[in-house]
Write a protein that holds these residues in place. Structure first.
Motif, PDB file in Angstrom:
ATOM      1  N   PHE A 142       0.667  -1.213   0.008  1.00  0.00           N
ATOM      2  CA  PHE A 142      -0.015  -0.052  -0.124  1.00  0.00           C
ATOM      3  C   PHE A 142       0.687   1.643   0.092  1.00  0.00           C
ATOM      4  CE2 PHE A 142      -1.668   3.631   2.240  1.00  0.00           C
ATOM      5  CZ  PHE A 142      -3.030   3.789   1.851  1.00  0.00           C
ATOM      6  N   PHE A 143       2.250   1.355   0.489  1.00  0.00           N
ATOM      7  CA  PHE A 143       2.695   2.444   1.300  1.00  0.00           C
ATOM      8  C   PHE A 143       3.427   2.307  -0.165  1.00  0.00           C
ATOM      9  CE2 PHE A 143       3.315   2.093   5.921  1.00  0.00           C
ATOM     10  CZ  PHE A 143       2.212   2.471   6.200  1.00  0.00           C
ATOM     11  N   THR A 144       3.921   2.006  -1.307  1.00  0.00           N
ATOM     12  CA  THR A 144       4.695   1.823  -2.487  1.00  0.00           C
ATOM     13  C   THR A 144       4.047   2.173  -3.748  1.00  0.00           C
ATOM     14  OG1 THR A 144       4.157  -0.687  -2.961  1.00  0.00           O
ATOM     15  CG2 THR A 144       6.642   0.158  -1.514  1.00  0.00           C
ATOM     16  N   ASP A 145       2.747   1.501  -3.483  1.00  0.00           N
ATOM     17  CA  ASP A 145       1.573   2.129  -4.271  1.00  0.00           C
ATOM     18  C   ASP A 145       1.557   3.278  -4.755  1.00  0.00           C
ATOM     19  OD1 ASP A 145       1.405  -0.256  -5.479  1.00  0.00           O
ATOM     20  OD2 ASP A 145      -0.567  -0.895  -5.165  1.00  0.00           O
ATOM     21  N   GLN A 146       1.115   3.686  -3.225  1.00  0.00           N
ATOM     22  CA  GLN A 146       0.722   5.226  -2.330  1.00  0.00           C
ATOM     23  C   GLN A 146       2.087   6.455  -3.039  1.00  0.00           C
ATOM     24  OE1 GLN A 146      -2.718   6.286  -2.114  1.00  0.00           O
ATOM     25  NE2 GLN A 146      -2.845   4.319  -2.748  1.00  0.00           N
ATOM     26  N   HIS A 147       3.004   5.863  -2.868  1.00  0.00           N
ATOM     27  CA  HIS A 147       4.239   6.940  -3.219  1.00  0.00           C
ATOM     28  C   HIS A 147       4.326   6.820  -4.495  1.00  0.00           C
ATOM     29  CE1 HIS A 147       8.748   7.685  -3.861  1.00  0.00           C
ATOM     30  NE2 HIS A 147       8.617   8.085  -3.103  1.00  0.00           N
ATOM     31  N   LYS A 148       4.972   5.604  -5.386  1.00  0.00           N
ATOM     32  CA  LYS A 148       4.408   6.187  -7.206  1.00  0.00           C
ATOM     33  C   LYS A 148       2.953   6.619  -7.571  1.00  0.00           C
ATOM     34  CE  LYS A 148       5.889   1.641  -8.003  1.00  0.00           C
ATOM     35  NZ  LYS A 148       5.358   0.029  -8.312  1.00  0.00           N
ATOM     36  N   ALA A 149       1.639   7.101  -6.951  1.00  0.00           N
ATOM     37  CA  ALA A 149       0.893   7.785  -7.116  1.00  0.00           C
ATOM     38  C   ALA A 149       1.595   9.722  -6.814  1.00  0.00           C
ATOM     39  CB  ALA A 149      -0.315   7.139  -6.901  1.00  0.00           C
ATOM     40  N   MET A 150       1.709   9.272  -5.456  1.00  0.00           N
ATOM     41  CA  MET A 150       2.220  10.175  -4.620  1.00  0.00           C
ATOM     42  C   MET A 150       3.016  11.401  -5.826  1.00  0.00           C
ATOM     43  SD  MET A 150       0.966  10.210  -1.175  1.00  0.00           S
ATOM     44  CE  MET A 150      -0.860   9.482  -0.899  1.00  0.00           C
ATOM     45  N   ASN A 201       3.984  11.018  -8.595  1.00  0.00           N
ATOM     46  CA  ASN A 201       3.697  11.401 -10.139  1.00  0.00           C
ATOM     47  C   ASN A 201       3.082  12.242 -10.642  1.00  0.00           C
ATOM     48  OD1 ASN A 201       2.955  11.148 -12.517  1.00  0.00           O
ATOM     49  ND2 ASN A 201       2.393   9.333 -12.813  1.00  0.00           N
ATOM     50  N   PRO A 202       3.710  13.734 -10.750  1.00  0.00           N
ATOM     51  CA  PRO A 202       2.874  15.138 -11.250  1.00  0.00           C
ATOM     52  C   PRO A 202       1.931  14.981 -11.779  1.00  0.00           C
ATOM     53  CG  PRO A 202       5.148  14.820 -11.956  1.00  0.00           C
ATOM     54  CD  PRO A 202       5.489  13.224 -11.338  1.00  0.00           C
ATOM     55  N   LYS A 203       1.889  13.671 -12.717  1.00  0.00           N
ATOM     56  CA  LYS A 203       0.343  13.419 -13.448  1.00  0.00           C
ATOM     57  C   LYS A 203       0.041  13.374 -13.177  1.00  0.00           C
ATOM     58  CE  LYS A 203       3.264  13.249 -17.618  1.00  0.00           C
ATOM     59  NZ  LYS A 203       3.521  12.649 -18.768  1.00  0.00           N
ATOM     60  N   ASN A 204      -0.560  12.737 -11.348  1.00  0.00           N
ATOM     61  CA  ASN A 204      -1.766  12.156 -10.662  1.00  0.00           C
ATOM     62  C   ASN A 204      -2.696  12.982  -9.879  1.00  0.00           C
ATOM     63  OD1 ASN A 204      -2.546  10.667  -8.617  1.00  0.00           O
ATOM     64  ND2 ASN A 204      -1.597   8.430  -9.576  1.00  0.00           N
ATOM     65  N   GLU A 205      -3.374  12.622 -10.081  1.00  0.00           N
ATOM     66  CA  GLU A 205      -4.385  13.851  -9.191  1.00  0.00           C
ATOM     67  C   GLU A 205      -3.660  14.169  -7.838  1.00  0.00           C
ATOM     68  OE1 GLU A 205      -8.554  13.016  -9.482  1.00  0.00           O
ATOM     69  OE2 GLU A 205      -8.315  10.996  -8.832  1.00  0.00           O
ATOM     70  N   ASN A 206      -3.793  12.405  -7.183  1.00  0.00           N
ATOM     71  CA  ASN A 206      -2.751  12.544  -5.917  1.00  0.00           C
ATOM     72  C   ASN A 206      -1.689  12.915  -5.409  1.00  0.00           C
ATOM     73  OD1 ASN A 206      -4.892  11.612  -4.576  1.00  0.00           O
ATOM     74  ND2 ASN A 206      -4.287   9.754  -5.953  1.00  0.00           N
ATOM     75  N   TYR A 207      -0.876  13.802  -6.375  1.00  0.00           N
ATOM     76  CA  TYR A 207       0.423  14.306  -6.479  1.00  0.00           C
ATOM     77  C   TYR A 207       0.550  15.393  -5.045  1.00  0.00           C
ATOM     78  CZ  TYR A 207       4.783  16.251  -7.168  1.00  0.00           C
ATOM     79  OH  TYR A 207       6.291  17.039  -7.710  1.00  0.00           O
ATOM     80  N   PRO A 217       9.245  12.748  -0.439  1.00  0.00           N
ATOM     81  CA  PRO A 217      11.031  12.384  -1.747  1.00  0.00           C
ATOM     82  C   PRO A 217      10.882  11.384  -2.398  1.00  0.00           C
ATOM     83  CG  PRO A 217      10.537  11.657   1.502  1.00  0.00           C
ATOM     84  CD  PRO A 217       9.569  12.375   0.593  1.00  0.00           C
ATOM     85  N   VAL A 218      11.027  11.624  -3.049  1.00  0.00           N
ATOM     86  CA  VAL A 218      10.745  10.334  -4.791  1.00  0.00           C
ATOM     87  C   VAL A 218      11.566   8.920  -4.750  1.00  0.00           C
ATOM     88  CG1 VAL A 218      12.314  10.310  -7.024  1.00  0.00           C
ATOM     89  CG2 VAL A 218      11.468  12.394  -6.514  1.00  0.00           C
ATOM     90  N   ASN A 219      12.867   9.141  -3.642  1.00  0.00           N
ATOM     91  CA  ASN A 219      13.353   8.292  -3.331  1.00  0.00           C
ATOM     92  C   ASN A 219      12.401   7.391  -1.451  1.00  0.00           C
ATOM     93  OD1 ASN A 219      14.337   5.990  -1.882  1.00  0.00           O
ATOM     94  ND2 ASN A 219      16.414   6.812  -1.622  1.00  0.00           N
ATOM     95  N   TYR A 220      11.124   6.370  -1.937  1.00  0.00           N
ATOM     96  CA  TYR A 220      10.188   5.987  -0.888  1.00  0.00           C
ATOM     97  C   TYR A 220      10.748   5.319   0.604  1.00  0.00           C
ATOM     98  CZ  TYR A 220       8.043   2.554   1.479  1.00  0.00           C
ATOM     99  OH  TYR A 220       6.957   1.713   2.559  1.00  0.00           O
ATOM    100  N   ASP A 221      12.194   5.308   0.118  1.00  0.00           N
ATOM    101  CA  ASP A 221      12.862   5.124   1.456  1.00  0.00           C
ATOM    102  C   ASP A 221      13.438   6.121   2.554  1.00  0.00           C
ATOM    103  OD1 ASP A 221      13.630   2.270   0.886  1.00  0.00           O
ATOM    104  OD2 ASP A 221      15.194   2.061   0.195  1.00  0.00           O
ATOM    105  N   ASN A 242       7.253  11.398  16.910  1.00  0.00           N
ATOM    106  CA  ASN A 242       8.250  10.388  16.711  1.00  0.00           C
ATOM    107  C   ASN A 242       9.020  10.450  15.111  1.00  0.00           C
ATOM    108  OD1 ASN A 242       9.460  10.720  19.251  1.00  0.00           O
ATOM    109  ND2 ASN A 242       7.950   8.941  19.158  1.00  0.00           N
ATOM    110  N   PRO A 243       9.813  11.122  14.069  1.00  0.00           N
ATOM    111  CA  PRO A 243       9.796  10.474  13.249  1.00  0.00           C
ATOM    112  C   PRO A 243       9.714   8.961  12.913  1.00  0.00           C
ATOM    113  CG  PRO A 243      11.935  11.350  13.495  1.00  0.00           C
ATOM    114  CD  PRO A 243      10.521  11.447  14.521  1.00  0.00           C
ATOM    115  N   VAL A 244       9.208   8.528  11.709  1.00  0.00           N
ATOM    116  CA  VAL A 244       9.167   7.493  11.363  1.00  0.00           C
ATOM    117  C   VAL A 244       9.184   7.182   9.800  1.00  0.00           C
ATOM    118  CG1 VAL A 244       8.168   5.118  11.633  1.00  0.00           C
ATOM    119  CG2 VAL A 244       7.423   6.591  13.203  1.00  0.00           C
ATOM    120  N   LEU A 245      10.335   6.086   9.261  1.00  0.00           N
ATOM    121  CA  LEU A 245      10.472   6.546   8.248  1.00  0.00           C
ATOM    122  C   LEU A 245       9.471   4.395   7.753  1.00  0.00           C
ATOM    123  CD1 LEU A 245      13.832   4.927   7.482  1.00  0.00           C
ATOM    124  CD2 LEU A 245      12.907   6.556   6.397  1.00  0.00           C
ATOM    125  N   LEU A 246       8.618   5.145   6.551  1.00  0.00           N
ATOM    126  CA  LEU A 246       7.562   4.371   6.082  1.00  0.00           C
ATOM    127  C   LEU A 246       7.787   3.063   5.532  1.00  0.00           C
ATOM    128  CD1 LEU A 246       5.170   6.715   4.505  1.00  0.00           C
ATOM    129  CD2 LEU A 246       4.383   5.392   6.357  1.00  0.00           C
TER     130      LEU A 246
END
Length: 929
Positions: A318-326, A328-334, A339-343, A353-357
């Motif tokens: 789910f997280f990686t799918d959302q990351h791809k969508a968010m 992508n400048p062409k996606n409505e959820n951009y 950050p472009v790097n998922y990690d 507290n900051p948490v890496l997804l």
């Protein structure tokens, strides 16, 4: 980043059996020279608690072929008062008279010797009581007062050591409730040597200031979470966790509101539009798929003050799918902030507290972490959270797995459909007519007739119900050798009794329907978006399921189904859900047929299902026919959901050294437990009377008053169950008395007396124990030769229609009778061992009498303790008998003696069971093939 690949290890450890003793008996042991039981009838299940107890020094005996036991923990019950001498002497004199009579009529020398020894012991006991009659220790003490005394002082067990021939005192102190006994008022006491270490561990090392007041009801409940029985363990590192806030959906709705009437001070029900508040993720969590055993979708987890139903989720997908969508400048959820790097994508947890997804494998809310309720002890919720995580890490990040979802144990129907049972509360909330009920139980009627006339069906039935206590396996084994056993009077009697049990079982509302129990999962898609802060928590809107839509793979989509959750008392509790397909749920959750996703956003499902949450609560989902479905839908329109608006008791308590506060809370809890059955039964009497009046054109005013009663009892049942965790601002016994006084049962025109419904014959509570009746009084009371007065009358309600549908079934087909001893092989009886036969018969006879006393009301044992005690007694007798080398001649003659009706042997079937289980081969050889 830590990679976890730990699938939960579903492996159950050994339970440790402990003594379970009445507080009154412990007092008698200390102050009246009473001996206490040596039976281990209580149990510490394999749990985080039992593991820790052993680590700090609990001694456990581990025999190879027997149950593990410990003397360091004792379960204490508070069901009896300490009786005064006068009361004791009345009972003792009665027993002395009974034994004296038995001695006059006994001719057997051995039995006579035993009876005389017993009489001598009782007379000695009588002298002891009379001699101590004036002492302070012999005054009556009520069970509530006894609790205060033992909670403050503890108790001492005097243990005799056979080797040293010395008596050693062991002192026990009050410790905690066990999870299974949390609602019964029973309590665990522990060896004083273990108390400080275990209480410190149970309370997470938190220092509760004795000068301040605390929510003791919650503390006692949550410290006991670690005592829950485990089916396995799973390791979840805290760095892979994400805690996010709980979210409430609030909306107005016309409800039946139960609260105190300002004029009377008693509970009442009012039709009012109120703000409904649903906690969307209450008690549930999302756990990555890698932790789940194959085929499992829910694991109920336990840790220190932590309880959560974790559901099988593809979190990283789910997280990686959302990351791809968010990204992508062409996606409505951009979202340019991601950050472009998922990690590198971080979110903030509840405490900033900051948490890496990319690290997140486990998502939960404060509703699962009960420790946060006591954050003030550490200073703040953030500090308590950090403290709890450190504690979990220090103990290896191990979470106990209490259970996973399970499918129905019943065989599939003729067309392969899943089957499960209804309950009488479910059925009696549906206004069905006699014709519809007849259709509903048609298969049950047919099954009972098959039990009567088809031997193979009956044998399979008793095989399915075989256990360590009954004789089913033994009778099935004889049938496999010689089918002629079905024609013996002994088997026919057994068959009649078993069929009658099955009939009563169905008459109690246990009707098999196309259904199964499903674990509730609330708004799972919204949960995932909430983890990314992409869900509006101020005004939550449904993203997947809407209104009463449900997602389940148990039944086809596009249809509506009826659901019931226990406790269930009223028509307003009947749930109707529309099954739909949802691609997001399918893609991101791995759900078995025994999970149901529901929606609580702008939908009053939690109150409808009797205050459900999602910490493994279940409902039974039924695929009824169209007619019953329409009735259920009509109930949803006609009966507003019942809402509890009674204030919780704001009382907080000091943790006093005398444990008086704990005793006060547990005494209140004990009262609530005792009345749960009364409340449920009272609710069904109101419900039955309501349907009867409605079906016979009663006034709207009468119906409204009865329905108010149903509403109040619906709320009271939830309160009584919930009192292990919180206290309420009401007097429970008084409210029940008021409801009792208001209820006027149906009038029987035959004798002008008010009576209960017909189904109460099989479904009513056992009630109070019967008073002992003097023998003379008993013999004189013959009711003038008349039949006993009928206490029941037919109500026009579903359960009475069901009761009648099972009455009047045809008799079984007649069969020729065969004498039981005619099934036995011919042997030369003189070659048998007469002394061995006599010893076996006497051993089983004594065992049977002992079991009868265990099952009597006077034993003061609950059902599980009775079962355990019986198994202990039978195992002891079997141990003695299995050591004997029994020849076929002795076996045959023993069976013949016991089954000869002229000998009036106490329990022939129990004798056969013992012989079968100790000498299976020789026993079966005794029967003709």
């Amino acid at each position: 980043m830590t990679s976890l690949t730990n699938v939960a290890e579903m492996k159950k450890g050994n339970a440790v059996y402990i003594k379970s003793i009445e507080a009154a008996d412990l007092f008698g042991h200390m102050h009246r020279d009473h001996e206490i039981t040596n039976e281990y009838l209580g149990m510490l299940p394999y749990s985080l608690e039992s593991i820790r107890l052993e680590e700090v020094g609990m001694k456990v005996k581990r025999p190879k072929e027997a149950k593990w036991t410990s003397d360091d923990v004792i379960n204490v019950k508070f069901n009896k008062k300490v009786r005064n001498p006068d009361e004791l002497l009345i009972n003792l004199n009665e027993n002395i008279n009974n034994v004296s009579e038995a001695i006059k009529n006994e001719t057997d020398k051995k039995k006579l010797e035993k009876l005389n020894n017993k009489l001598a012991e009782m007379n000695e006991r009588k002298e002891h009581i009379q001699a101590n009659k004036g002492n302070a220790e012999w005054k009556e003490i009520k069970s509530d007062d006894l609790r205060y005394k033992l909670y403050e002082e503890g108790f001492t067990i005097y243990k005799y050591n056979k080797k040293t021939k010395k008596t050693k005192p062991i002192h026990f102190e009050v410790y905690k409730r066990s999870a299974s006994k949390s609602r019964t008022g029973q309590c665990l006491f522990v060896n004083k040597k273990l108390k400080a270490k275990m209480q410190n561990w149970s309370r997470m090392g938190l220092k509760f200031a004795p000068t301040k007041k605390h929510d003791l009801a919650s503390l006692l409940a949550y410290e006991s979470l670690v005592t829950s029985s485990l089916e396995g363990m799973v390791t979840i590192n805290t760095e892979n966790m994400l805690i996010i806030d709980d979210v409430d959906s609030k909306f107005p709705e016309l409800c039946s509101v139960v609260r105190k009437n300002e004029q009377t001070g008693l509970l009442d029900s009012f039709p009012e539009t109120v703000e409904v508040s649903n906690s969307l993720f209450d008690g549930e969590s999302l756990l990555d798929a890698e932790f789940f055993p194959e085929g499992k979708s829910m694991l109920l987890l336990r840790q220190h003050m932590f309880k959560s139903a974790a559901f099988n989720t593809n979190i990283q997908k789910f997280f990686t799918d959302q990351h791809k969508a968010m990204t992508n400048p062409k996606n409505e959820n951009y979202d340019s902030s991601i950050p472009v790097n998922y990690d590198e994508w971080e979110v903030k947890d509840l405490f900033g507290n900051p948490v890496l997804l990319s690290n997140v494998k486990f998502i939960y809310t404060p509703s699962s972490l009960k420790a946060l309720k006591f954050s003030y002890v550490k200073g703040s919720k953030a500090e308590m959270y950090d403290y709890w995580r450190g504690l979990v890490d220090a103990e290896g990040s191990k979470f106990g797995v209490c259970k996973a979802e399970k499918s129905s144990k019943f065989e599939r129907g003729e067309n392969g459909e899943i089957l499960h049972q209804t309950s009488y509360q479910h059925l009696n909330s549906l206004p069905l007519n006699q014709k519809k009920v007849n259709e509903l139980v048609e298969n049950e009627q047919g099954y009972i007739m098959n039990l009567k006339n088809d031997d193979a069906t009956f044998i399979k039935h008793i095989q399915d119900k075989a256990n360590n206590l009954n004789s089913n396996e033994m009778l099935s084994a004889i049938y496999n050798v010689n089918e002629g056993i079905v024609n013996t009077e002994e088997f026919k009697k057994f068959r009649r009794e078993e069929i009658n049990k099955q009939k009563k079982h169905v008459q109690k509302g246990k009707v098999l329907v196309n259904a199964d129990y499903l674990t509730l999962l609330g708004n799972p898609v919204e949960y995932l978006y909430h983890a990314l802060s992409k869900f509006d928590i101020e005004e939550p809107k449904s993203l997947a399921l809407h209104d009463n839509e449900i997602y389940t793979t148990l039944f086809p989509t596009g249809k509506e189904y009826v659901g019931f959750r226990n406790p269930h008392t009223a028509p307003s509790n009947v749930f109707v859900g529309k099954s739909v397909h949802n691609e997001a749920i399918k893609n991101y959750f791995n759900l078995s047929d025994n999970i149901i996703c529901v929606n609580a956003i702008d939908h009053n499902i939690q109150n409808k299902l009797s205050g459900c949450d999602y910490d493994s609560d279940t409902l039974v989902l039924v695929d009824f026919d169209e007619e019953i479905l329409e009735i259920a839908k009509r109930l949803n329109k006609d009966y507003p959901v019942c809402v509890n608006k009674i204030d919780s008791d704001p009382t907080f308590y000091k943790l006093d050294k005398a444990n008086a506060s704990m005793a006060k809370v547990d005494n209140a809890l004990s009262v609530s437990q005792k009345v749960i059955g009364q409340i449920v039964n009272k609710g069904q009497l109101y419900m039955s009377l309501y349907w009867d009046k409605k079906n016979n054109d009663a006034s709207e005013e009468t119906l409204e008053e009865l329905l108010k009663g149903v509403d109040i009892l619906t709320v009271l049942s939830g309160i009584a169950i919930d009192m292990s965790k919180r206290m309420y601002d009401l007097d429970l016994p008084t409210e029940i008395d008021v409801m009792d006084n208001k209820l006027e049962l149906k009038l029987d025109p035959k004798d002008n007396k008010r009576k209960k419904p017909l189904f109460w014959k099989v479904n009513g509570s056992k009630g109070k124990k019967k008073k002992k009746v003097d023998k003379k009084e008993k013999t004189n009371d013959k009711n003038d030769g008349k039949k006993k007065p009928n206490k029941f009358v037919k109500y026009d309600t579903t359960m009475d229609y069901l009761f009648e549908a099972l009455e009047g079934l045809k008799y079984a087909d007649s069969k020729d009778k065969v004498g039981f001893n005619d099934l036995l092989v011919k042997v030369k009886k003189s070659d048998g061992d007469r002394h061995q036969r006599a010893a076996i018969l006497e051993e089983v006879e004594e065992m049977s009498k002992y079991i009868m006393s265990i099952n009597s009301d006077e034993s003061n044992l609950n059902d599980s303790e009775k079962d355990e005690y019986q198994l202990n007694v039978m195992d002891n007798s079997k141990y003695k008998i299995e050591k004997k080398d029994i020849k076929i001649e002795t076996m045959v003659s023993t069976i013949e003696y016991a089954l000869d009706p002229n000998n009036k042997y106490v329990s022939p079937l129990r004798l056969l069971k013992v012989l079968y289980e100790t000498h299976t081969e020789v026993f079966l050889e005794a029967f003709k093939k």
